[in-house]
Design a protein around this motif. Structure first.
Motif, PDB file in Angstrom:
ATOM      1  N   GLY A 354       9.297  45.687  28.681  1.00  0.00           N
ATOM      2  CA  GLY A 354       9.869  44.532  28.014  1.00  0.00           C
ATOM      3  C   GLY A 354       9.829  43.302  28.892  1.00  0.00           C
ATOM      4  N   SER A 355      10.239  43.437  30.139  1.00  0.00           N
ATOM      5  CA  SER A 355      10.207  42.308  31.063  1.00  0.00           C
ATOM      6  C   SER A 355       8.780  41.828  31.291  1.00  0.00           C
ATOM      7  CB  SER A 355      10.842  42.711  32.397  1.00  0.00           C
ATOM      8  OG  SER A 355      12.205  43.039  32.235  1.00  0.00           O
ATOM      9  N   ALA A 356       7.855  42.766  31.477  1.00  0.00           N
ATOM     10  CA  ALA A 356       6.458  42.400  31.739  1.00  0.00           C
ATOM     11  C   ALA A 356       5.828  41.702  30.535  1.00  0.00           C
ATOM     12  CB  ALA A 356       5.648  43.643  32.107  1.00  0.00           C
ATOM     13  N   SER A 357       6.063  42.212  29.336  1.00  0.00           N
ATOM     14  CA  SER A 357       5.490  41.586  28.144  1.00  0.00           C
ATOM     15  C   SER A 357       6.115  40.221  27.891  1.00  0.00           C
ATOM     16  CB  SER A 357       5.660  42.496  26.925  1.00  0.00           C
ATOM     17  OG  SER A 357       7.026  42.773  26.682  1.00  0.00           O
ATOM     18  N   GLY A 358       7.403  40.053  28.251  1.00  0.00           N
ATOM     19  CA  GLY A 358       8.016  38.741  28.145  1.00  0.00           C
ATOM     20  C   GLY A 358       7.350  37.734  29.057  1.00  0.00           C
ATOM     21  N   ILE A 359       7.041  38.154  30.276  1.00  0.00           N
ATOM     22  CA  ILE A 359       6.338  37.274  31.220  1.00  0.00           C
ATOM     23  C   ILE A 359       4.974  36.879  30.654  1.00  0.00           C
ATOM     24  CG2 ILE A 359       5.227  37.189  33.496  1.00  0.00           C
ATOM     25  CD1 ILE A 359       7.528  39.037  34.481  1.00  0.00           C
ATOM     26  N   VAL A 360       4.253  37.843  30.112  1.00  0.00           N
ATOM     27  CA  VAL A 360       2.935  37.560  29.540  1.00  0.00           C
ATOM     28  C   VAL A 360       3.041  36.562  28.394  1.00  0.00           C
ATOM     29  CG1 VAL A 360       1.018  38.560  28.230  1.00  0.00           C
ATOM     30  CG2 VAL A 360       1.912  39.750  30.242  1.00  0.00           C
ATOM     31  N   ASN A 361       4.033  36.753  27.528  1.00  0.00           N
ATOM     32  CA  ASN A 361       4.151  35.913  26.339  1.00  0.00           C
ATOM     33  C   ASN A 361       4.509  34.474  26.680  1.00  0.00           C
ATOM     34  OD1 ASN A 361       3.732  35.928  23.587  1.00  0.00           O
ATOM     35  ND2 ASN A 361       5.841  36.428  23.069  1.00  0.00           N
ATOM     36  N   VAL A 362       5.090  34.266  27.854  1.00  0.00           N
ATOM     37  CA  VAL A 362       5.375  32.904  28.294  1.00  0.00           C
ATOM     38  C   VAL A 362       4.070  32.113  28.452  1.00  0.00           C
ATOM     39  CG1 VAL A 362       6.239  31.511  30.222  1.00  0.00           C
ATOM     40  CG2 VAL A 362       7.558  33.460  29.416  1.00  0.00           C
ATOM     41  N   GLY A 363       2.995  32.804  28.841  1.00  0.00           N
ATOM     42  CA  GLY A 363       1.740  32.133  29.157  1.00  0.00           C
ATOM     43  C   GLY A 363       1.204  31.263  28.044  1.00  0.00           C
ATOM     44  N   GLY A 364       0.926  31.868  26.902  1.00  0.00           N
ATOM     45  CA  GLY A 364       0.321  31.127  25.802  1.00  0.00           C
ATOM     46  C   GLY A 364       1.213  30.033  25.273  1.00  0.00           C
ATOM     47  N   PHE A 365       2.519  30.276  25.251  1.00  0.00           N
ATOM     48  CA  PHE A 365       3.418  29.279  24.686  1.00  0.00           C
ATOM     49  C   PHE A 365       3.726  28.161  25.679  1.00  0.00           C
ATOM     50  CE2 PHE A 365       3.802  32.721  21.721  1.00  0.00           C
ATOM     51  CZ  PHE A 365       3.912  32.061  20.505  1.00  0.00           C
ATOM     52  N   THR A 366       3.564  28.431  26.968  1.00  0.00           N
ATOM     53  CA  THR A 366       3.616  27.343  27.943  1.00  0.00           C
ATOM     54  C   THR A 366       2.424  26.414  27.732  1.00  0.00           C
ATOM     55  OG1 THR A 366       4.750  28.724  29.578  1.00  0.00           O
ATOM     56  CG2 THR A 366       3.592  26.775  30.398  1.00  0.00           C
ATOM     57  N   ALA A 367       1.250  26.999  27.591  1.00  0.00           N
ATOM     58  CA  ALA A 367       0.061  26.192  27.316  1.00  0.00           C
ATOM     59  C   ALA A 367       0.203  25.443  25.994  1.00  0.00           C
ATOM     60  CB  ALA A 367      -1.184  27.084  27.292  1.00  0.00           C
ATOM     61  N   SER A 368       0.791  26.097  24.988  1.00  0.00           N
ATOM     62  CA  SER A 368       0.979  25.450  23.689  1.00  0.00           C
ATOM     63  C   SER A 368       1.900  24.245  23.798  1.00  0.00           C
ATOM     64  CB  SER A 368       1.560  26.455  22.682  1.00  0.00           C
ATOM     65  OG  SER A 368       0.659  27.511  22.434  1.00  0.00           O
ATOM     66  N   ALA A 369       3.006  24.399  24.535  1.00  0.00           N
ATOM     67  CA  ALA A 369       3.944  23.287  24.691  1.00  0.00           C
ATOM     68  C   ALA A 369       3.269  22.097  25.366  1.00  0.00           C
ATOM     69  CB  ALA A 369       5.157  23.735  25.494  1.00  0.00           C
ATOM     70  N   ILE A 370       2.478  22.383  26.407  1.00  0.00           N
ATOM     71  CA  ILE A 370       1.739  21.309  27.087  1.00  0.00           C
ATOM     72  C   ILE A 370       0.783  20.629  26.113  1.00  0.00           C
ATOM     73  CG2 ILE A 370       0.050  20.805  28.895  1.00  0.00           C
ATOM     74  CD1 ILE A 370       1.266  23.180  30.471  1.00  0.00           C
ATOM     75  N   ALA A 371       0.083  21.437  25.316  1.00  0.00           N
ATOM     76  CA  ALA A 371      -0.905  20.883  24.380  1.00  0.00           C
ATOM     77  C   ALA A 371      -0.233  20.085  23.266  1.00  0.00           C
ATOM     78  CB  ALA A 371      -1.747  22.015  23.794  1.00  0.00           C
TER      79      ALA A 371
END
Length: 449
Positions: A354-371
């Motif tokens: 759960g913790s690891a998948s949460g870290i992974v999911n931050v990736g795409g949505f961090t990029a999305s927020a920037i975009a």
């Protein structure tokens, strides 16, 4: 890589159809979450009129939802390890219902932001919870394929936003449309309470742990290079489809390219449809070539960046046929983001998934927020706050190729760390792809002789 697997004995004892039923319930939860998430994208033009907002202000509305989603992934992952996925899915659906009700009656964009924050919080709890359910109810060999089905069929929520919700929005009005989507989450709460189970033989899973234990689990997951490899894989491939479907795709087509709203709504779901076909193939390739998953991610990302770059460099307005090709490529590329969760699964024990998948999911949505924010600022910089044209979108959308290149650079760096650790701890040496291909060709040549 982690060798933790579901309890195959318990899986063999349950009714054969039960995993499919549990998967369907989790999938419906994700479809509803995507519907709530993407409803603003279809209503983007209406939101500008309703709240008298600029492109930057509209970006802020989407950015807040996505920032909250990304920021919530770490605590959600920790809560997932502690309380199990069913409780999080139920809580998330309730939060999304309240959030959409607030958006429905919001008199100003500031109040609507509060509603979308709640939608982001509820949405954040849904996807990774569904992944945990899949890993508990299916055998390891089947998990990558089921994850792809889950991630891509869940995008049917964009279809619900693009067609039924859009139709309702234009036939009735803002409040009715958003209250109707809120009711979907209310129904989901009832269904999840009635039928969802975390693991075979148990209604709720999770492992009791102290706050310090939860942070220790999180730190251990982040310290593994394989987890960070998943983060950058998700960062690099997920955001173009996300940004297109959640906010800027519809305005780009209607205001920038001058397409009719009906055509724009149809094209909005094209990447989703493509993903449904491409996703299972990517899942099979992921399962078949686990040591080459990063090459698959890089190839997908480069292809997407090339096609978007050609679109933005096209003299004048690009033709519809090429724009359709770009959307097809975008739909196929976005499915590659799910590979990031397979990195989280295989490089972590199940107790910290759960913790690891949460870290992974931050990736795409961090990029999305920037975009989201960069595109909004770029459009306003070109137009001065007026209605955007294709030239404005052409400048702003360079965010896509630039972010992709940055993501690939980070991915290559952390991949090197991951492979060094695999070699040191497990004795697994991953040769460069070109060398592996040359070796295979030599073997085929020897066989023929």
């Amino acid at each position: 890589m982690s060798t933790d697997t579901p309890n195959t004995q318990s899986l063999s004892l349950i009714p054969p159809r039960l995993p499919g039923i549990i998967f369907t319930l989790a999938l419906v939860a994700y479809i509803v979450a995507v519907t709530q998430r993407s409803s603003l994208g279809v209503a983007g033009v209406d939101a500008i009129d309703r709240f008298d907002a600029s492109a930057t202000a509209l970006s802020t509305l989407a950015v807040m939802q996505v920032v909250v989603y990304a920021a919530a992934q770490i605590p959600v992952g920790m809560l997932l390890d502690r309380f199990g996925p069913s409780r999080l899915i139920i809580t998330g659906a309730a939060l999304m219902a309240v959030g959409q009700i607030i958006v429905a009656v919001a008199p100003t964009i500031e109040v609507a932001v509060v509603g979308r924050i709640l939608v982001g919080l509820g949405d954040a709890a849904t996807f990774v919870s569904g992944l945990r359910i899949i890993s508990a109810w299916f055998r390891p060999r089947k998990v990558p394929v089921m994850q792809q089905w889950f991630g891509n069929l869940g995008q049917l929520g964009q279809f619900i936003s693009a067609v039924p919700f859009s139709t309702l929005l234009h036939l009735s009005e803002w409040t009715v449309a958003f209250l109707t989507t809120a009711s979907l989450s209310v129904i989901l709460v009832v269904a999840a309470i009635a039928g969802l189970k975390d693991v075979p033989g148990s209604r709720f899973g999770g492992q009791p742990m102290s706050l310090s234990g939860a942070f220790s689990t999180l730190g251990a997951a982040f310290s593994r290079p394989g987890t960070r490899l998943g983060f950058w894989s998700h960062f690099t491939t997920q955001f173009p489809g996300n940004v297109f479907g959640l906010l800027w795709g519809y305005p780009l087509m209607v205001q920038g390219l001058g397409y009719a709203p009906q055509l724009a709504s149809a094209l909005l779901i094209l990447p989703v449809v493509v993903g449904m076909f491409v996703g299972p193939l990517i899942g099979l390739l992921t399962a078949r070539f686990p040591l080459r998953r990063s090459n698959l991610v890089i190839g997908i990302a480069i292809t997407s960046a090339i096609f978007w770059s050609i679109l933005l460099l096209w003299p004048g307005q690009p033709p519809l046929w090429y724009y359709v090709i770009v959307l097809v490529v975008t739909g196929g590329a976005t499915t590659g983001s799910n590979i990031g969760f397979d990195f989280a699964r295989t490089f972590n024990p199940s107790s910290s998934y759960g913790s690891a998948s949460g870290i992974v999911n931050v990736g795409g949505f961090t990029a999305s927020a920037i975009a989201f924010l960069t595109i909004g600022l770029g459009i306003d910089a070109v137009t001065g706050g007026a209605e955007p044209t294709w030239d404005a979108f052409r400048v702003a959308m360079w965010t896509f190729p630039v972010l992709t290149v940055l993501g690939i650079a980070a991915l290559l760096h952390v991949r090197n760390q991951t492979r060094n650790r695999m070699a040191a701890e497990e004795g697994v040496v991953v040769a460069p792809l070109w060398r592996a291909l040359a070796r295979r060709m030599r073997r085929r040549g020897d066989t023929r002789e």
